[in-house]
Design a protein around this motif. Sequence first.
Motif, PDB file in Angstrom:
ATOM      1  N   ASP A  56     -28.944  37.033   6.819  1.00 46.23           N
ATOM      2  CA  ASP A  56     -28.177  37.998   7.623  1.00 46.23           C
ATOM      3  C   ASP A  56     -26.745  38.161   7.118  1.00 46.23           C
ATOM      4  N   ALA A  59     -26.145  41.477   5.325  1.00 46.82           N
ATOM      5  CA  ALA A  59     -26.332  42.728   6.067  1.00 46.82           C
ATOM      6  C   ALA A  59     -25.321  42.808   7.216  1.00 46.82           C
ATOM      7  N   PRO A  60     -24.022  42.891   6.895  1.00 48.96           N
ATOM      8  CA  PRO A  60     -23.032  42.939   7.978  1.00 48.96           C
ATOM      9  C   PRO A  60     -23.008  44.320   8.645  1.00 48.96           C
ATOM     10  N   GLU A  61     -22.555  44.341   9.865  1.00 50.64           N
ATOM     11  CA  GLU A  61     -22.390  45.605  10.572  1.00 50.64           C
ATOM     12  C   GLU A  61     -21.123  46.291  10.072  1.00 50.64           C
ATOM     13  N   SER A  62     -21.059  47.588  10.268  1.00 49.71           N
ATOM     14  CA  SER A  62     -19.910  48.351   9.757  1.00 49.71           C
ATOM     15  C   SER A  62     -18.614  47.947  10.457  1.00 49.71           C
ATOM     16  N   ALA A  63     -18.689  47.615  11.726  1.00 49.73           N
ATOM     17  CA  ALA A  63     -17.481  47.183  12.440  1.00 49.73           C
ATOM     18  C   ALA A  63     -16.951  45.868  11.865  1.00 49.73           C
ATOM     19  N   ASP A  64     -17.849  44.971  11.497  1.00 49.29           N
ATOM     20  CA  ASP A  64     -17.424  43.705  10.884  1.00 49.29           C
ATOM     21  C   ASP A  64     -16.782  43.935   9.525  1.00 49.29           C
TER      22      ASP A  64
END
Length: 106
Positions: A56, A59-64
């Motif tokens: 994981d 696969a970071p989120e865009s906000a992170d």
Amino acid sequence: MTLLITAAAAVISTIIWYSTIQKKDMKLGTLCLMYWGASLMWLIDSIVEYVELGADFFAPESADMINDAFLGISVVIFGLIIWLVILLIKDPSGIIKNVLFKKNAK
């Protein structure tokens, strides 16, 4: 993202330090060490985060990613501010001392 930004700043400051003649006067070695230290810190942080998250991590989120980019830019700017304060305090060219003494002499 923070690791990439600080590592880029470390590489750029090292290239400037290596290619300039006035290494001691401008205290560029201090700037390089600050950025390499920050890069090492973010590398250790990334390794620990990878151990915790596993796949994981990639696969970071865009906000992170936006928060990490903001933090990386903030670290680079804060490093520049610290370097400028050190440069102003050391005053290697004597410019600030000359300005202060010229005002006092009048």
